[in-house]
Scaffold this active site. Structure first.
Site, PDB file in Angstrom:
ATOM      1  N   ASP A  75       0.858  -1.187   0.000  1.00 29.20           N
ATOM      2  CA  ASP A  75       0.000   0.000   0.000  1.00 29.20           C
ATOM      3  C   ASP A  75       0.893   1.237   0.000  1.00 29.20           C
ATOM      4  OD1 ASP A  75      -2.095   1.728   0.166  1.00 29.20           O
ATOM      5  OD2 ASP A  75      -2.766   1.128   2.159  1.00 29.20           O
ATOM      6  N   ASP A  82      -2.726   2.374  -6.175  1.00 24.13           N
ATOM      7  CA  ASP A  82      -1.700   2.455  -5.130  1.00 24.13           C
ATOM      8  C   ASP A  82      -1.641   1.253  -4.191  1.00 24.13           C
ATOM      9  OD1 ASP A  82      -4.125   2.972  -3.950  1.00 24.13           O
ATOM     10  OD2 ASP A  82      -3.394   4.577  -2.664  1.00 24.13           O
ATOM     11  N   GLU A  83      -2.345   0.173  -4.516  1.00 20.17           N
ATOM     12  CA  GLU A  83      -2.236  -1.008  -3.654  1.00 20.17           C
ATOM     13  C   GLU A  83      -2.504  -2.286  -4.433  1.00 20.17           C
ATOM     14  OE1 GLU A  83      -5.214  -1.675  -0.614  1.00 20.17           O
ATOM     15  OE2 GLU A  83      -6.504  -0.126  -1.491  1.00 20.17           O
TER      16      GLU A  83
END
Length: 362
Positions: A10, A104-105
């Site tokens: 993350d 983003d993860e």
């Protein structure tokens, strides 16, 4: 049976971190990424801004009241996508079993990895360092034997954290866990669980399967298993897009038929571009309307032909909006989405359906 090794990566304050990286004047300052308008919302807030209670999905206007020195930065989504692709290439150096959740993860299954590294924590540590070296951005990582615990672990020591939840310690960890940390427990579910006397993982574990199923339906079984550290969901590398959508929040509420029609037309054009870009084929069109008082409704229609052009979609969009009374109930948001890529045999003629669809703001 080999114990699975799952990593959840993350990125820390991703959008804000990219903006601070590329603009030295923004570093160590409270910033919020989002549109600075009456209806703007925060996409991402820097850690400096979070100290003042500024967080994602918060109204920009409220954010500025909480933090008068807040700097609003317009988002640069193409740049974020490019950085996300750089990060994905780093993941691919270790495994092909990658399940992105957003820009983003992502989850990585490194049970069998390309470097034959036995310890997943060592892989997570290397990935974090490679991300930092390549992008000058920090990431937090969670390592465990299942997706639920890996995701919780990645949020445990943010920013730039690395947390491992070993199978031998998993049950004790879950027992002491605040129930709001359990995946799938949103605000309404949390409120209901509190009413039931469930505040920790141990409280949840003491609930019978019958009671949880009665209160939460199918999710009751999921919560029952999660409380016992059971999560057998695989990391799915091949992801099939289920819908393409877009929505727009207006600076001022709209109620004139001519204005609504014009805005609907522009949203259709944007939707057609996204359909073409993603090479998506769907048979169901969904209209989303949010009114001045935040009441929200959706209307959907399924047809027997693929929806991919303005000529396909605009008449249906007008048909969907026609029966909605907004003359005295102004609209603050409109959205359109196409879904249902697999038309069933009994769906050969046009008909109405109710559908829940995730929309993408533009």
């Amino acid at each position: 049976m080999t114990e699975r090794k799952i990593i959840h990566i993350d990125m820390d304050q991703f959008f804000a971190a990219v903006e601070q990286r590329d603009n030295p004047e923004l570093r160590n300052k409270p910033i919020a990424v989002g549109h600075d308008g009456p209806r703007g919302v925060v996409s991402t807030a820097s850690y400096e801004a979070r100290k003042f209670g500024v967080h994602s999905a918060l109204s920009i206007q409220i954010a500025k009241r909480r933090c008068p020195q807040l700097i609003i930065v317009e988002p640069h989504f193409q740049k974020y996508k490019e950085v996300s692709q750089q990060i994905r290439q780093i993941f691919l150096d270790y495994t092909d079993l990658i399940e992105p959740l957003s820009l983003d993860e992502a989850f990585l299954d490194v049970t069998e990895n390309k470097h034959n590294i036995p310890m997943a924590v060592d892989i997570a540590r290397e990935i974090k360092q490679h991300i930092l070296d390549t992008t000058q951005l920090t990431a937090s990582a969670g390592v465990s034997y299942c997706k639920m615990l890996a995701k919780i672990a990645s949020d445990w020591r943010k920013p730039d954290g690395l947390t491992v939840i070993h199978p031998d310690r998993a049950q004790d960890f879950i027992n002491h866990l605040d129930i709001k940390k359990i995946w799938g427990v949103g605000p309404r579910t949390l409120e209901k669980m509190h009413q039931m006397g469930i505040f920790t993982g141990n409280d949840l574990r003491n609930m019978s399967l019958a009671r949880l199923t009665q209160e939460f339906g199918k999710m009751g079984r999921v919560f029952y298993d999660f409380a016992r550290g059971i999560d057998e969901r695989p990391v799915i590398a091949e992801w099939e897009r289920k819908s393409v959508s877009c929505e727009r929040t207006f600076e001022e509420d709209i109620s004139k038929t001519s204005t609504v029609t014009i805005e609907l037309y522009h949203i259709v054009l944007e939707l057609v571009q996204r359909i073409e870009k993603n090479q998506f084929e769907g048979y169901t069109l969904t209209l989303k309307v949010k009114f001045l008082d935040f009441q929200q409704i959706t209307r959907s229609i399924t047809v027997a032909h693929v929806l991919h052009t303005k000529e396909d979609i605009l008449p249906l969009a007008k048909q969907l909006i026609h029966d909605i009374d907004y003359s005295s109930h102004p609209i603050r948001l409109l959205g359109l989405g196409v879904s249902n890529s697999h038309l069933c045999p009994h769906e050969k003629s046009s008909h109405w359906v109710e559908l829940e669809l995730e929309f993408e703001e533009w």
